[in-house]
Design a protein around this motif. Structure first.
Motif, PDB file in Angstrom:
ATOM      1  N   MET A   1     -10.296   7.790  -3.156  1.00  0.00           N
ATOM      2  CA  MET A   1      -8.918   6.886  -2.331  1.00  0.00           C
ATOM      3  C   MET A   1      -9.254   6.785  -1.246  1.00  0.00           C
ATOM      4  SD  MET A   1      -5.995   9.932  -2.650  1.00  0.00           S
ATOM      5  CE  MET A   1      -5.176  10.714  -1.697  1.00  0.00           C
ATOM      6  N   THR A   2      -9.033   5.543  -0.457  1.00  0.00           N
ATOM      7  CA  THR A   2      -9.736   5.217   0.850  1.00  0.00           C
ATOM      8  C   THR A   2      -8.586   5.622   1.880  1.00  0.00           C
ATOM      9  OG1 THR A   2     -11.462   4.149  -0.390  1.00  0.00           O
ATOM     10  CG2 THR A   2     -10.617   3.823   2.198  1.00  0.00           C
ATOM     11  N   CYS A   3      -8.569   5.799   2.427  1.00  0.00           N
ATOM     12  CA  CYS A   3      -7.308   6.301   4.271  1.00  0.00           C
ATOM     13  C   CYS A   3      -7.352   4.830   4.430  1.00  0.00           C
ATOM     14  CB  CYS A   3      -7.282   7.212   4.837  1.00  0.00           C
ATOM     15  SG  CYS A   3      -6.451   6.822   6.203  1.00  0.00           S
ATOM     16  N   GLU A   4      -6.859   3.836   5.467  1.00  0.00           N
ATOM     17  CA  GLU A   4      -6.490   2.912   5.638  1.00  0.00           C
ATOM     18  C   GLU A   4      -5.965   2.862   7.308  1.00  0.00           C
ATOM     19  OE1 GLU A   4      -5.527  -0.468   3.336  1.00  0.00           O
ATOM     20  OE2 GLU A   4      -7.450  -0.095   2.281  1.00  0.00           O
ATOM     21  N   MET A   5      -5.128   3.849   7.563  1.00  0.00           N
ATOM     22  CA  MET A   5      -4.509   3.670   8.790  1.00  0.00           C
ATOM     23  C   MET A   5      -3.939   5.299   8.471  1.00  0.00           C
ATOM     24  SD  MET A   5      -1.303   1.583   9.949  1.00  0.00           S
ATOM     25  CE  MET A   5      -1.698   0.500   9.925  1.00  0.00           C
TER      26      MET A   5
ATOM     27  N   TRP B   1      -2.843   4.388   2.288  1.00  0.00           N
ATOM     28  CA  TRP B   1      -3.825   4.948   1.718  1.00  0.00           C
ATOM     29  C   TRP B   1      -3.934   3.005   0.577  1.00  0.00           C
ATOM     30  CZ3 TRP B   1      -6.581   8.869   1.302  1.00  0.00           C
ATOM     31  CH2 TRP B   1      -5.763   9.574   1.983  1.00  0.00           C
ATOM     32  N   ASP B   2      -5.022   3.032  -0.075  1.00  0.00           N
ATOM     33  CA  ASP B   2      -5.402   1.663  -0.884  1.00  0.00           C
ATOM     34  C   ASP B   2      -4.700   1.965  -2.172  1.00  0.00           C
ATOM     35  OD1 ASP B   2      -7.515   3.689  -1.502  1.00  0.00           O
ATOM     36  OD2 ASP B   2      -8.773   2.308  -2.009  1.00  0.00           O
ATOM     37  N   ARG B   3      -4.844   3.229  -2.980  1.00  0.00           N
ATOM     38  CA  ARG B   3      -3.647   3.155  -4.226  1.00  0.00           C
ATOM     39  C   ARG B   3      -2.891   3.934  -4.411  1.00  0.00           C
ATOM     40  NH1 ARG B   3      -9.831   5.157  -5.860  1.00  0.00           N
ATOM     41  NH2 ARG B   3     -10.173   3.748  -3.729  1.00  0.00           N
TER      42      ARG B   3
ATOM     43  N   ARG C   1       0.996  -1.086   0.324  1.00  0.00           N
ATOM     44  CA  ARG C   1       0.291   0.360   0.079  1.00  0.00           C
ATOM     45  C   ARG C   1       0.830   1.904  -0.199  1.00  0.00           C
ATOM     46  NH1 ARG C   1      -3.458  -1.303   4.904  1.00  0.00           N
ATOM     47  NH2 ARG C   1      -1.828  -2.229   5.870  1.00  0.00           N
ATOM     48  N   THR C   2      -0.160   2.227  -0.706  1.00  0.00           N
ATOM     49  CA  THR C   2       0.727   3.382  -0.424  1.00  0.00           C
ATOM     50  C   THR C   2       0.784   4.488   1.307  1.00  0.00           C
ATOM     51  OG1 THR C   2       0.093   4.205  -2.746  1.00  0.00           O
ATOM     52  CG2 THR C   2       1.131   5.606  -1.882  1.00  0.00           C
TER      53      THR C   2
END
Length: 601
Positions: free
Chosen positions: A585-589, A570-572, A104-105
């Motif tokens: 785009m979705t923040c994952e952490m 991010w998921d992308r 992940r980015t």
């Protein structure tokens, strides 16, 4: 230890930005190395063990060379190493927390250079949402008001916020007559999304004593029917005739709003903001919430400057000595940053100060209406000089072309009389700058590190349908001239202006590239693409350049050793997806000062 090979502003077809613009961005960003953006070197004495490491990722450092790494090591609150997995694994032992990014980015925590955080946070909790998409028509607004009126006792105020006539099916302003149908026992005040105008029902108008005979207050407008009776719409200072009657929000509610919005912020990968126009009570609320450990964002606060030289003298006496961010930023968490002033009004209300008449419906002309200053321009100019001489950072709300020129010329006069480099005076919004304004931005940034635009890329999106109708064809093409700024070597810091537009910075990144209106049907393109930028530059405007306008660029805004570990996962990979996917785009952490403060389950 070295970072992976650098990748500088590579062109991606999905960004739909001219290759020449990308070449300009390479040159411009490289020039920033000598302007406070040089990469931090790894310390000669490396730690034996990291507390936390992030491994197996795609780390967009946003350093001066836009380098990409794989992994990050953190000790305490700070980044101690950035590099390959193999390099970072040397700092791992059994006590180190390992975060497997799984490709992940990671970016620096995103920043918002203009966010009405305390007030907007409270609005989320305590005000009826009459904005899009909750309300898509005047009928929806009336229904929401009626539902709230049934929940409260007779005589209690019903407050709402967020409507925008450009998004309503009827394409018109709501009025008192609309609201009276379901709210005859309660005063109602509904603020338009820009905050520069709103609509009251007849009960509220009566409480305020607003009638056919009531004159417009200075620097304000009471909208009227053809027979002179008030429609219920009040603009700029005229809003105060009603607003002053609404009970103030309690400090407990202000603090609740701050806590709630802070959690929403980190869920969007955001870790800092510039809050414009606070008072002492709001400052104290921020400090209390931070002391509780419930403020996982950095707040750079601008004090409310008022509109008189007397208010300026008072603020200088109270705050100037402790508001010098170029010398100290305290705990780097809640920072006393400077002062906010107003030069004009709104592009939505057609009250911003222009040289030429406003448009209506894009091509019609609002004859005789060039908007107006928010207060006496000579007084504002005198206040700018007073704050400048006191060594305070200033940002001035300036939307219209005449207002922008007046603000910039005021800065130039202040600098000529008393040259001070490094105060980084800002132009909030700077919607449609003239060629003169752009020339002066370039000159003053070069000579004084001042005249920095603080625009909102999302204006072309969230306000775009109303803005395009009001600014007209020619002026719309000049809105947010980011590509021109790049060509002229002008740095800017992007903000959302929440709650004027939604706060997630991903919308600002996308909007700076796409320049699309919210309700576009594919047949309308009022803002064009000539002023689009690529995603690399758009990211800088919400990271390192925004950090610079918070005087924290040596501490946040990029992923470099010695800086706080404020990070977003991010998921992308935003550098390698089609433009349309930036918006979603979705923040994952999210990490703040080395601690995980959000993790998507």
């Amino acid at each position: 230890m070295h970072l992976l090979p650098m990748r500088i502003f590579r062109f991606y077809p999905s960004s739909r930005v001219a290759r020449t613009a990308c070449a300009v961005s390479v040159t411009f960003v490289a020039a920033l190395v000598g302007a406070g953006a040089s990469p931090h070197r790894l310390q000669a004495q490396q730690p034996k063990r990291a507390d936390v490491v992030l491994l197996h990722g795609h780390v967009i450092t946003v350093d001066a060379h836009d380098r990409i790494a794989q992994a990050i090591a953190i000790v305490g609150e700070k980044i101690v190493a950035v590099g390959t997995d193999a390099q970072i694994l040397r700092l791992v032992d059994s006590r180190t927390r390992r975060i497997d990014l799984r490709g992940r980015t990671v970016t620096p925590g995103l920043l918002d250079a203009h966010n009405h955080f305390a007030g907007g946070g409270g609005d989320r909790l305590f005000v009826v949402d009459v904005g899009y998409p909750a309300a898509k028509s005047v009928t929806d607004i009336v229904a929401a008001v009626g539902a709230q009126a049934q929940k409260v006792a007779a005589g209690v105020w019903v407050e709402g916020r967020g409507w925008d006539e450009g998004k309503l099916a009827e394409h018109r302003l709501p009025n008192a007559k609309d609201l009276d149908a379901l709210s005859s026992q309660n005063p109602v005040w509904l603020e338009q999304t820009t905050g520069h105008y709103g609509v009251a029902n007849s009960v509220a108008l009566a409480k305020a004593g607003i009638t056919r005979e009531t004159r417009d207050p200075p620097n304000g407008t009471i909208d009227r029917n053809p027979d002179g009776t008030p429609t219920g719409v009040l603009k700029e200072s005229a809003q105060g005739l009603v607003r002053r009657l609404i009970p103030a929000r309690s400090i407990a509610d202000v603090e609740a709003g701050i806590r709630d919005l802070a959690q929403a912020f980190v869920a969007e990968g955001m870790t800092g903001l510039k809050e414009p126009g606070i008072n002492s009570a709001t400052w104290d609320a921020y400090k209390r919430v931070a002391a509780e450990g419930k403020l996982p964002v950095r707040v750079f606060a601008l004090w409310r400057g008022g509109s008189t030289t007397a208010s300026a003298r008072t603020l200088i006496a109270e705050r100037a000595a402790t508001t010098r961010p170029y010398e100290f930023t305290g705990d780097d968490h809640v920072v006393s940053g400077g002062v906010k002033l107003y030069m004009d009004g709104s592009g939505g209300a057609r009250t911003a100060w222009l040289y030429d008449d406003w448009n209506k419906n894009s091509t019609d002309v609002d004859v005789g209406n060039k908007g107006y200053p928010a207060s006496n321009p000579d007084t504002v100019r005198a206040m700018i000089r007073m704050f400048h001489n006191a060594g305070m950072h200033i940002s001035v709300h300036s939307i219209g072309d005449q207002a922008i020129d007046y603000t910039i010329d005021s800065y130039a006069l202040a600098m000529k009389a008393n040259p001070k480099r490094g105060l980084r005076h800002g132009i909030i919004h700077a919607n449609i700058p003239t060629d003169h304004a752009i020339d002066e931005m370039a000159r003053m940034q070069r000579d004084y590190d001042a005249a920095i635009p603080e625009p909102s890329a999302t204006f072309t999106w969230w306000l775009g349908d109303t803005y395009a109708a009001n600014f007209g064809v020619a002026r719309s093409l000049r809105l947010n001239p980011f590509a021109t700024y790049l060509k002229r070597g002008i740095r800017w810091a992007n903000g959302s202006d929440f709650s004027v537009t939604p706060f997630p910075a991903r919308y600002g990144i996308w909007s700076a590239v796409a320049r699309q209106t919210l309700l576009t049907d594919g047949t309308s393109d009022p803002f064009g693409r000539q002023e689009s930028i690529d995603v690399h530059v758009a990211l800088r405007a919400v990271t390192i350049w925004a950090a610079r306008q918070m005087f924290l660029e040596k501490k946040i805004g990029s992923i470099e050793t010695g800086k706080y570990a404020d990070l977003a996962v991010w998921d992308r990979d935003l550098y390698n997806v089609p433009t349309a996917q930036l918006k979603d785009m979705t923040c994952e952490m999210t990490l703040f000062a080395g601690k995980v403060v959000f993790e998507r389950k």
